[in-house]
Structures are given as structure tokens and as C-alpha cells.
Motif scaffolding. Structure first.
Motif, short mmCIF file in Angstrom:
data_model
loop_
_atom_site.label_atom_id
_atom_site.label_comp_id
_atom_site.label_asym_id
_atom_site.label_seq_id
_atom_site.Cartn_x
_atom_site.Cartn_y
_atom_site.Cartn_z
N LEU A 5 0.83 -1.20 0.00
CA LEU A 5 0.00 0.00 0.00
C LEU A 5 0.87 1.25 0.00
O LEU A 5 1.92 1.29 0.64
CB LEU A 5 -0.91 0.02 1.23
N CYS A 6 0.40 2.27 -0.71
CA CYS A 6 1.05 3.57 -0.67
C CYS A 6 0.03 4.63 -1.06
O CYS A 6 -1.05 4.32 -1.55
CB CYS A 6 2.27 3.63 -1.59
N LEU A 7 0.38 5.87 -0.83
CA LEU A 7 -0.44 7.00 -1.26
C LEU A 7 0.28 7.70 -2.40
O LEU A 7 1.52 7.76 -2.43
CB LEU A 7 -0.67 7.99 -0.11
N ALA A 8 -0.48 8.23 -3.34
CA ALA A 8 0.11 8.97 -4.45
C ALA A 8 -0.87 10.02 -4.93
O ALA A 8 -2.08 9.79 -4.96
CB ALA A 8 0.48 8.02 -5.59
N GLY A 9 -0.32 11.16 -5.31
CA GLY A 9 -1.13 12.23 -5.86
C GLY A 9 -1.31 12.07 -7.36
O GLY A 9 -0.85 11.07 -7.95
N PRO A 10 -1.96 13.02 -8.02
CA PRO A 10 -2.19 12.93 -9.47
C PRO A 10 -0.88 12.76 -10.24
O PRO A 10 0.06 13.53 -10.07
CB PRO A 10 -2.85 14.28 -9.79
N GLY A 11 -0.82 11.73 -11.05
CA GLY A 11 0.36 11.49 -11.87
C GLY A 11 1.54 10.88 -11.15
O GLY A 11 2.60 10.68 -11.76
N GLU A 12 1.40 10.57 -9.85
CA GLU A 12 2.53 10.06 -9.08
C GLU A 12 2.54 8.54 -8.91
O GLU A 12 3.54 7.97 -8.49
CB GLU A 12 2.54 10.68 -7.67
N ALA A 13 1.44 7.89 -9.20
CA ALA A 13 1.30 6.48 -8.84
C ALA A 13 2.35 5.60 -9.51
O ALA A 13 2.94 4.71 -8.86
CB ALA A 13 -0.10 5.99 -9.18
N GLN A 14 2.60 5.80 -10.79
CA GLN A 14 3.59 4.98 -11.48
C GLN A 14 4.97 5.17 -10.88
O GLN A 14 5.72 4.20 -10.69
CB GLN A 14 3.62 5.36 -12.98
N ALA A 15 5.31 6.41 -10.53
CA ALA A 15 6.61 6.68 -9.93
C ALA A 15 6.72 6.06 -8.55
O ALA A 15 7.78 5.53 -8.18
CB ALA A 15 6.85 8.19 -9.85
N ARG A 16 5.64 6.09 -7.77
CA ARG A 16 5.66 5.49 -6.44
C ARG A 16 5.84 3.98 -6.53
O ARG A 16 6.59 3.37 -5.79
CB ARG A 16 4.37 5.82 -5.68
N ALA A 17 5.13 3.35 -7.48
CA ALA A 17 5.26 1.91 -7.67
C ALA A 17 6.66 1.54 -8.10
O ALA A 17 7.26 0.58 -7.59
CB ALA A 17 4.23 1.42 -8.69
N ALA A 18 7.21 2.31 -9.03
CA ALA A 18 8.57 2.03 -9.52
C ALA A 18 9.58 2.21 -8.39
O ALA A 18 10.55 1.44 -8.29
CB ALA A 18 8.90 2.96 -10.68
N GLU A 19 9.36 3.20 -7.55
CA GLU A 19 10.28 3.42 -6.43
C GLU A 19 10.25 2.26 -5.45
O GLU A 19 11.30 1.78 -4.98
CB GLU A 19 9.92 4.72 -5.71
N LEU A 20 9.06 1.77 -5.12
CA LEU A 20 8.96 0.63 -4.22
C LEU A 20 9.66 -0.59 -4.80
O LEU A 20 10.37 -1.32 -4.09
CB LEU A 20 7.49 0.31 -3.94
N ALA A 21 9.49 -0.81 -6.11
CA ALA A 21 10.17 -1.94 -6.75
C ALA A 21 11.67 -1.77 -6.72
O ALA A 21 12.42 -2.75 -6.53
CB ALA A 21 9.68 -2.08 -8.19
N ALA A 22 12.15 -0.55 -6.86
CA ALA A 22 13.60 -0.30 -6.90
C ALA A 22 14.27 -0.53 -5.57
O ALA A 22 15.50 -0.68 -5.51
CB ALA A 22 13.86 1.13 -7.37
N THR A 23 13.50 -0.57 -4.49
CA THR A 23 14.10 -0.79 -3.17
C THR A 23 14.36 -2.26 -2.87
O THR A 23 14.90 -2.59 -1.80
CB THR A 23 13.22 -0.20 -2.05
N VAL A 24 13.99 -3.14 -3.79
CA VAL A 24 14.25 -4.58 -3.64
C VAL A 24 15.31 -4.95 -4.66
O VAL A 24 15.11 -4.77 -5.86
CB VAL A 24 12.98 -5.42 -3.88
N VAL A 25 16.45 -5.47 -4.19
CA VAL A 25 17.57 -5.72 -5.11
C VAL A 25 18.02 -7.17 -5.03
O VAL A 25 17.73 -7.89 -4.08
CB VAL A 25 18.75 -4.77 -4.80
N ASP A 26 18.76 -7.58 -6.06
CA ASP A 26 19.31 -8.93 -6.07
C ASP A 26 20.70 -8.92 -5.44
O ASP A 26 21.14 -7.91 -4.87
CB ASP A 26 19.31 -9.51 -7.49
N ASP A 27 21.43 -10.02 -5.54
CA ASP A 27 22.73 -10.12 -4.90
C ASP A 27 23.75 -9.13 -5.44
O ASP A 27 24.72 -8.79 -4.75
CB ASP A 27 23.27 -11.55 -5.04
N ALA A 28 23.55 -8.67 -6.66
CA ALA A 28 24.48 -7.74 -7.28
C ALA A 28 24.04 -6.28 -7.10
O ALA A 28 24.69 -5.37 -7.61
CB ALA A 28 24.63 -8.05 -8.76
N GLY A 29 22.94 -6.06 -6.38
CA GLY A 29 22.45 -4.71 -6.18
C GLY A 29 21.61 -4.18 -7.32
O GLY A 29 21.37 -2.98 -7.42
#
Length: 275
Positions: free
Chosen positions: A178-202
Motif C-alpha cells: 500500500l502507498c499513497l500517491a497524488g495525481p500522476g505520481e502512482a507509477q513513480a511510487r510503484a517504480a520506487e517501491l520496486a527499486a528498493t528490492v535488489v538482487d545479490d548484485a544490487g
């Protein structure tokens, strides 16, 4: 009041319990709107899939569902804002990396040597990911991870190694975040959450598979239920605390780098404090 229980309080003979619940519902909605402060933010549900190579289901649990590979909000790891499934065999594909420090360990007991090796390697991967994001923008915060070097006993043995081991298979876990996002922000918020999960190489290890707004729902009597009434009050507080830190720079490389850096410290500290 946009909830079915609002009708009940107007009827003669309404029970004390119903009236009390109605008052609690009103308070929850008022709390939500107070934190909103007139901002046009909506509740969003982000579905993520994360993959990792593992020996078996027990190993996959250590690699995907405890301290490692958890999506991070701006306010850190917030379990109340996510629902995670159990590890399951992943799609067809070759496993990529596996921590060298974990190769010699096989006992999947929580807080044991195997999990410690996975967590130590992941801390290193988060630090590497942070540096990669910082290199993408000249304005990224340059605060050093001095605390990380003191907290994490990462050695060369923990570095990711490429393996060709028939006992390794690809596993995955699904997160509903779950997250909150304003107009036009939802895709960026989703992408940011995904970017915080990394593999062994970062490198980013999470994929956004679905993104949808949650504006509540209409109950069987036709009354719209406010989204605040579908959440625990502390989840509402966490969502708005997170959004307060996000609304001005959602998805920006400097912000992602900062989240990754703090995660590297907090993941190791959380693990060692319980081990």
C-alpha cells in the motif's frame, strides 16, 4: 458519513455497540482527512513479484520473506503496509547469483549462520544499489554509510558468486504493498517501491505486475465505504507519514538512493538485534 453503519444509528433501537462502532468509524475518517490536509492523494495497491535463486523452500524463505528483499517505504520497512505470500517455484529461467558466504551453510534455522550470510550479503547489495542510484544524479545526497561499515561484517566471502549448482532453482514471492500517491505520481511510487528490492548484485529484483487505486468499495446496501475504514488506524498514520516524505520527489534517484542507504543499516541492525 459514507458507510453502511451510518444508516443504523438513525434507526430506533440502534444498539449501543452499533453506535460506538459508528463513532469509531467517524473518528477514523476524520483522522484520514485531517492527515490529508486537502491534498489530492489516493490510496494505491502495488503488486510486486520478486525472484531469487534458492536451494529449497526453506532457503527461499530466508531469501524472500524475512529480512531480505522486502520493499521499503520512505519511512522504512513497514510490515503493516504490505501482505506477502509464501515463496513458490518461480518461472522458467536460470538462477543468477547466490551469496558466496552462504554456500558453506545449510541449516535454515532462523538467525542461524545461513540466514546471517544471506542478510550480510543483502546489506552489501543494498549499499551497491545505493551507489548505483547516486551515480545517476549529481544532486544525490552524499552522506556516507559510516554506520554501515561498523554494523555489517561483510567480507569477500559474502560477495555474490555465479553458480552452476543443480540444487539451485528460481523462486518467487508476491507482495501487495500500500502507498499513497497524488495525481500522476502512482507509477513513480510503484517504480520506487520496486527499486528498493535488489538482487545479490544490487540490481532491482522486483517487478511491478499490477497497480490499482483503492477508493473504498460499495457495500451490499449500496453505501460507499471510505478506504480509511478498511485499514487499521496505525496503517493510516504510516501511509500519511510516508506520503509526507514522498510528495515532492516521488521516484527521484536521490530519494531512492537515500532509502537504500537507510535500509542497508536498518536491515542489519534489525537482524542482529534479534539474532
Amino acid at each position: 458519513m459514507a458507510h453502511a453503519r451510518a444508516r443504523a444509528v438513525a434507526w430506533p433501537g440502534t444498539s449501543t455497540a452499533d453506535a460506538r462502532q459508528f463513532r469509531l468509524d467517524v473518528e477514523d475518517v476524520e483522522h484520514w482527512e485531517h492527515r490529508r490536509r486537502g491534498r489530492h492523494a489516493r490510496l494505491w495497491v502495488v503488486s510486486l513479484v520478486v525472484h531469487a535463486a534458492a536451494r529449497d523452500a526453506d532457503d527461499a524463505a530466508l531469501r524472500l520473506t524475512r529480512y531480505v528483499r522486502q520493499p521499503q517505504h520512505r519511512i522504512g520497512d513497514v510490515p503493516i503496509l504490505r501482505a506477502s505470500g509464501l515463496p513458490e517455484p518461480g518461472a522458467a529461467g536460470s538462477p543468477t547469483t547466490y551469496p558466496g558466504g552462504a554456500v558453506a551453510h545449510h541449516d535454515p534455522a532462523p538467525y542461524g549462520a545461513l540466514e546471517r550470510a544471506h542478510v550480510a550479503a543483502y546489506v552489501q547489495a543494498l549499499a551497491a544499489a545505493r551507489l548505483r542510484w547516486m551515480s545517476d544524479c549529481a544532486t544525490a545526497p552524499l552522506s556516507p554509510l559510516s554506520r554501515l561499515s561498523r554494523l555489517s561484517p561483510v567480507t569477500e566471502d559474502d560477495a555474490p558468486v555465479y553458480v552452476r549448482d543443480s540444487s539451485l532453482t528460481l523462486w518467487r514471492v508476491r507482495h501487495r504493498v500500500l502507498c499513497l500517491a497524488g495525481p500522476g505520481e502512482a507509477q513513480a511510487r510503484a517504480a520506487e517501491l520496486a527499486a528498493t528490492v535488489v538482487d545479490d548484485a544490487g540490481v532491482q529484483a522486483a517487478e511491478v505486475t499490477r497497480l490499482r487505486a483503492d477508493d473504498g468499495y460499495v457495500d451490499v446496501e449500496g453505501w460507499r465505504v471510505h478506504p480509511a475504514l478498511t485499514l487499521a488506524p496505525r496503517a493510516t498514520t504510516a501511509l500519511w507519514d510516508d506520503y509526507d516524505r514522498t510528495e515532492s520527489d516521488a521516484g527521484q534517484p536521490a530519494a531512492v538512493a537515500e532509502v537504500l542507504g537507510r535500509a542497508a543499516v536498518s536491515v542489519w541492525k534489525a537482524f542482529t538485534s534479534r539474532a
